[in-house]
Each structure stands twice: as C-alpha cells, then as structure tokens.
Design an enzyme around this catalytic site. Structure first.
Site, PDB file in Angstrom:
ATOM      1  N   GLY A   1       0.855  -1.191   0.000  1.00  0.00           N
ATOM      2  CA  GLY A   1       0.000   0.000   0.000  1.00  0.00           C
ATOM      3  C   GLY A   1       0.889   1.239   0.000  1.00  0.00           C
ATOM      4  N   ARG A   2       0.298   2.353   0.424  1.00  0.00           N
ATOM      5  CA  ARG A   2       1.039   3.625   0.383  1.00  0.00           C
ATOM      6  C   ARG A   2       2.365   3.569   1.129  1.00  0.00           C
ATOM      7  NH1 ARG A   2      -4.322   6.894   0.362  1.00  0.00           N
ATOM      8  NH2 ARG A   2      -4.853   5.466   2.018  1.00  0.00           N
ATOM      9  N   ILE A   3       2.342   3.029   2.363  1.00  0.00           N
ATOM     10  CA  ILE A   3       3.567   3.055   3.172  1.00  0.00           C
ATOM     11  C   ILE A   3       4.587   2.062   2.621  1.00  0.00           C
ATOM     12  CG2 ILE A   3       4.541   2.807   5.492  1.00  0.00           C
ATOM     13  CD1 ILE A   3       1.785   3.644   6.608  1.00  0.00           C
TER      14      ILE A   3
ATOM     15  N   THR B   1       6.885  -1.857  11.336  1.00  0.00           N
ATOM     16  CA  THR B   1       6.287  -0.559  11.705  1.00  0.00           C
ATOM     17  C   THR B   1       4.776  -0.621  11.480  1.00  0.00           C
ATOM     18  OG1 THR B   1       6.775   0.235   9.466  1.00  0.00           O
ATOM     19  CG2 THR B   1       8.318   0.870  11.200  1.00  0.00           C
TER      20      THR B   1
ATOM     21  N   ARG C   1       1.819  -3.365  12.751  1.00  0.00           N
ATOM     22  CA  ARG C   1       1.164  -3.625  14.033  1.00  0.00           C
ATOM     23  C   ARG C   1       1.879  -4.803  14.682  1.00  0.00           C
ATOM     24  NH1 ARG C   1      -0.599   0.753  13.859  1.00  0.00           N
ATOM     25  NH2 ARG C   1      -2.759   1.459  13.999  1.00  0.00           N
TER      26      ARG C   1
ATOM     27  N   GLU D   1       1.997  -4.251  23.701  1.00  0.00           N
ATOM     28  CA  GLU D   1       2.353  -2.851  23.566  1.00  0.00           C
ATOM     29  C   GLU D   1       1.623  -2.082  24.658  1.00  0.00           C
ATOM     30  OE1 GLU D   1       1.712   0.006  19.946  1.00  0.00           O
ATOM     31  OE2 GLU D   1       2.897  -1.718  19.324  1.00  0.00           O
TER      32      GLU D   1
ATOM     33  N   HIS E   1       6.313   2.942  19.120  1.00  0.00           N
ATOM     34  CA  HIS E   1       5.209   3.193  18.179  1.00  0.00           C
ATOM     35  C   HIS E   1       5.157   4.676  17.764  1.00  0.00           C
ATOM     36  CE1 HIS E   1       1.076   1.519  16.783  1.00  0.00           C
ATOM     37  NE2 HIS E   1       1.505   2.454  15.961  1.00  0.00           N
TER      38      HIS E   1
HETATM   39  C1  DGY Z   1      -1.302   4.583  12.503  1.00  0.00           C
HETATM   40  O1  DGY Z   1      -1.626   5.650  11.985  1.00  0.00           O
HETATM   41  O2  DGY Z   1      -1.996   3.572  12.409  1.00  0.00           O
HETATM   42  C2  DGY Z   1      -0.021   4.559  13.261  1.00  0.00           C
HETATM   43  O3  DGY Z   1       0.211   3.337  13.833  1.00  0.00           O
HETATM   44  C3  DGY Z   1       0.040   5.670  14.258  1.00  0.00           C
HETATM   45  O4  DGY Z   1       0.114   6.880  13.603  1.00  0.00           O
END
Ligand code: DGY
Length: 319
Positions: A156-158, A235, A237, A266, A285
């Site tokens: 996806g975007r990230i 990064t 979940r 967490e 996080h």
């Molecule tokens: C999200 O946006 O889901 C990140 O984990 C926190 O900004």
C-alpha cells in the site's frame, strides 16, 4: 449543545475549531487513554469522538455514548482498535488519517532498517559504556544496505514509500500483495509470494494492516523460511508478528536482528525478553511522529468530524 470528546490533547490548534463551530468540547488531559470506567462516563451523550489507537472503541463504548454518537474520527490510519461492525450496525461513521503519515512512517521503517543493519544502537552503547579503546577491522560488522534484497510485505502507500527509499539505496525490491500493483513498475519492484520472498530476502519489512488474515502472519514457519541472518522490520502492528516465534528465532541465532516500532504486547515492559537481545531495536510506536505530520493528522480528524456533524461526507471515511 452537541458535545465532542477527544481522548488526548492533539498538536497544533485544530481542536479549537470544534469549539468555534459551536460544539461543546472535552479533551482528556491524561498522557495515556482514560481507564475504561472513565471512558464510558466521558462519552455519555457525545455526538463525536476523536480517538487514538490505544482506545478500545467497542459496542459498549458506543452504547455508553448513546444514539447521539454520529462519528468516530481516528487519529491514525490503522483502525483495528475500533469495532467497525458495531459502528456500522449503529450507523456511526468512522474516519481515519491515511496518506498524510505515509512518508513519516516509511522514514522510520528505513531508519530502523539502517540502524539495525549497521548496529547503530550497539555502537552508541559501546561508546557510552567506555568500551571504545581502538579501531578494529572486525568491530560491529553488519550486513550491507546497498545491493541487498528487501521484501516489502504489503504494498500500500507506506510499503511503496519504503520501497522508494530502498531503491535509493540500490536494493533489489520484492513485494507481496494480493494483486499486481501498477505502481511497482516505476519503483522497480517485483511481486512475489510471501513464502518465496521470505526465502530470498536479506531484509523483510512489514506494511500490512492488522486483520484476521494478517494476525501472526510472521510465525514460526515464516521465520524458518527466512534466510539465516535476515533482519525483520515492523512498523505496522505488533500482532502481525508472533512474539514467541520472534524470540525463538532470535535465540536460535537464525534471525540476524529486528527493528520494531510496534510490538505485542504494547507497551513492551522494560524486562521483556525482546529487550535482552543486543540486535533488537525497539521504538515506542512513533512511526508517524514527524512534527508536521502529527499537526496535519489533527487537522484531518477535525475536518472529518465537523463534516459528519454538519451532515456532509468526510474526506477519509473508513465506513
Ligand atoms: C497509525 O496511523 O496507524 C499509526 O500506527 C500511528 O500513527
């Protein structure tokens, strides 16, 4: 007067606009989520809620708010803390903050990769602990970033923004996705199955949302498939990775290290086994914690909250 409850102070001045628009505003001043009883009491009779990823927003909270609740605006892109089915059943809109935090999160994922590979935290501790006596050819060796193969799990975007950074470091980029992504061509990325990608990659970076399908996606079998010495970056979940399996893979020395911005549990307790490995870096996080990003996220949740409350379509609807 219709009321809005916000579960934390947000950066910038966006929250002022709620009061200016004529709504009653209550902002929780605590650093962490209100406890359950407080949350249930605070939401009573509100029309809008602004929530964070640690607030468990389920049917009980929605019912405690009552029929006045029209919108839950989540200050995050992930909405796994919100029971979407319960919201849908009650006709409550849910919005989030996609897009704006893409680059900040990809930046941190890449920072964790570089820091884990090149052992930045170990180096810092070495200096700080007074162990730096001389230069040595074998001190703190790590895998090269340039020329490595990275598997981006979730495109996806990230994931794509991370791939762009990896290309800038001359890496071969493989990605997993349910479908072929046209954007991959320009990024020089090639789609591959998770199994095959895990077997080929020097680095694996996770960019999938937490869903029933991705829960424990990286388990014992996945770690076994990974190349010896490979690095894992998460990064996304914490629950996408099975923590017990991660600990075992590190203990066995099969996994070369991990850079984690998210963990399960967490927050991670300071005596957790993961923190005993020198080749593991954990951040709390903070993927989206760029200053401008967090201010913009506040603007987005307020825009969407006010849109729904005034009968308009929000820009970032989840449902
Ligand atoms: C999200 O946006 O889901 C990140 O984990 C926190 O900004």
């Amino acid at each position: 007067m219709a009321k809005v409850f916000v579960t934390r102070k947000l950066p910038g001045g966006a929250l002022d606009r709620i009061r200016q628009a004529g709504y009653g505003l209550e902002v929780w001043e605590g650093f962490c989520s209100p406890d359950r009883d407080t949350m249930l009491a605070k939401v009573a009779g509100v029309s809008g809620l602004i929530t964070l990823l640690e607030d468990r927003i389920d049917a009980e909270v929605m019912d405690a708010a009552g029929p006045s609740l029209k919108v839950i605006a989540q200050y995050a892109v992930g909405v796994d803390n919100i029971d979407l089915q319960a919201a849908r059943a009650r006709g409550i809109r849910v919005t989030n903050t996609p897009g704006v935090l893409t680059d900040a999160t990809a930046d941190l994922a890449f920072a964790l990769l570089a820091a884990t590979a090149r052992r930045v935290v170990e180096g810092h501790d070495y200096v700080r602990n007074g162990e730096w006596r001389c230069w040595h050819p074998e001190l703190l060796l790590g895998p090269e970033l340039h020329g490595a193969t990275v598997l981006v799990v979730g495109f996806g975007r990230i994931g794509q923004a991370f791939a762009k950074r990896a290309r800038g470091f001359d890496m071969t980029v493989l990605y997993t996705s349910r479908r072929e992504r046209p954007e991959a061509k320009a990024l020089g990325a090639r789609r591959i199955s998770l199994e095959e990608g895990l077997a080929r990659a020097d680095f694996v970076s996770l960019h999938v949302p937490l869903t029933p399908e991705t829960h424990h996606l990286i388990d014992e079998a996945a770690f076994r498939r990974m190349k010896p010495g490979a690095l894992l970056i998460n990064t996304a979940r914490g629950k996408v990775v099975k923590t017990q399996a991660l600990v075992e893979a590190l203990k066995a020395g099969h996994l070369g290290g991990a850079g984690l911005d998210v963990t399960d549990p967490e927050p991670l307790p300071p005596d957790h086994r993961l923190l005993h490995f020198p080749n593991v870096i954990v951040t709390p996080h903070v993927g989206s914690a760029g200053r401008a990003t967090r201010v913009r996220m506040a603007e987005m949740v307020v825009d969407d909250l006010l849109a729904v409350l005034s009968g308009n379509e929000p820009e970032n609807p989840v449902i």
